[in-house]
Motif scaffolding. Structure first.
Motif, PDB file in Angstrom:
ATOM      1  N   ILE A 164      -3.903   3.640   2.133  1.00  0.00           N
ATOM      2  CA  ILE A 164      -3.272   2.370   2.495  1.00  0.00           C
ATOM      3  C   ILE A 164      -2.878   1.645   1.209  1.00  0.00           C
ATOM      4  N   PRO A 165      -1.617   1.230   1.079  1.00  0.00           N
ATOM      5  CA  PRO A 165      -1.220   0.500  -0.135  1.00  0.00           C
ATOM      6  C   PRO A 165      -1.889  -0.878  -0.190  1.00  0.00           C
ATOM      7  N   MET A 166      -2.494  -1.167  -1.334  1.00  0.00           N
ATOM      8  CA  MET A 166      -3.200  -2.428  -1.533  1.00  0.00           C
ATOM      9  C   MET A 166      -2.675  -3.118  -2.787  1.00  0.00           C
ATOM     10  N   PRO A 167      -2.478  -4.436  -2.731  1.00  0.00           N
ATOM     11  CA  PRO A 167      -2.043  -5.139  -3.948  1.00  0.00           C
ATOM     12  C   PRO A 167      -3.199  -5.206  -4.951  1.00  0.00           C
ATOM     13  N   THR A 168      -2.905  -4.910  -6.192  1.00  0.00           N
ATOM     14  CA  THR A 168      -3.908  -4.997  -7.250  1.00  0.00           C
ATOM     15  C   THR A 168      -3.335  -5.784  -8.422  1.00  0.00           C
ATOM     16  N   PHE A 169      -4.201  -6.495  -9.098  1.00  0.00           N
ATOM     17  CA  PHE A 169      -3.807  -7.299 -10.243  1.00  0.00           C
ATOM     18  C   PHE A 169      -3.566  -6.389 -11.443  1.00  0.00           C
TER      19      PHE A 169
ATOM     20  N   VAL B 203       1.006  -2.242  -6.708  1.00  0.00           N
ATOM     21  CA  VAL B 203       0.507  -1.645  -5.472  1.00  0.00           C
ATOM     22  C   VAL B 203      -0.136  -0.304  -5.789  1.00  0.00           C
ATOM     23  N   THR B 204      -1.363  -0.122  -5.326  1.00  0.00           N
ATOM     24  CA  THR B 204      -2.045   1.161  -5.438  1.00  0.00           C
ATOM     25  C   THR B 204      -2.602   1.519  -4.069  1.00  0.00           C
ATOM     26  N   GLU B 205      -2.779   2.798  -3.854  1.00  0.00           N
ATOM     27  CA  GLU B 205      -3.328   3.243  -2.580  1.00  0.00           C
ATOM     28  C   GLU B 205      -4.847   3.322  -2.680  1.00  0.00           C
TER      29      GLU B 205
END
Length: 122
Positions: free
Chosen positions: A34-39, A27-29
Motif C-alpha cells: 500500500i503506498p504510504m506518504p513518508t517524510f 511515497v513508499t510502499e
C-alpha cells in the motif's frame, strides 16, 4: 550598535540549540504494497522556540493558529510554506512563514502545526 528598530527580534546562540528537518513528502510502499506518504528530509536548520503569551493563545482559539508552535530560524531562502517540518520524529505542516531578510542577522518565524494524515498523527 544594533537597536530593536533594525532587528525586531534577536536570539542568542544558546537559544538556537534545537534542530529541525525541513522537507517534503514522498511515497513508499509498506509491507502490504500500500503506498504510504513518508517524510523526505531536504535540509536541517537550528531553531529557537518562541514563547506565546496566554493572551496570544486565547486569541488563536477557533482559528488556523490554534495549537501551533513558533520556531525562529536564521533567514533561509529555501523556506516555503509548501515544506513540512520534522522534529523528534513528529511531522508538522507550516501554517505561516514570516520572512525577514533586511539585515545579515535576520530571522524567519515559522509557525507549525502537527500534521495529521487521514485523521491520524503523521
Amino acid at each position: 550598535m544594533v537597536t530593536n528598530q533594525t532587528v525586531p527580534y534577536s536570539y542568542q546562540p544558546y537559544q538556537m540549540r534545537y534542530t529541525a528537518d525541513f522537507g517534503t513528502f514522498g511515497v513508499t510502499e509498506n509491507g502490504m504494497g500500500i503506498p504510504m506518504p513518508t517524510f523526505v528530509s531536504q535540509f536541517k536548520l537550528h531553531y529557537a522556540r518562541v514563547s506565546q503569551t496566554i493572551s496570544q493563545k486565547y486569541e488563536a482559539l477557533g482559528t488556523d493558529f490554534e495549537n501551533t508552535q513558533i520556531l525562529a530560524v536564521r533567514h533561509d531562502k529555501r523556506l516555503t510554506e509548501k515544506l513540512a517540518v520534522q522534529i523528534d520524529g513528529k511531522v508538522y505542516s507550516i501554517v505561516d512563514l514570516s520572512v525577514r531578510d533586511d539585515t545579515y542577522l535576520s530571522y524567519d518565524l515559522v509557525t507549525i502545526k502537527r500534521y495529521k494524515a487521514g485523521g491520524q498523527d503523521g
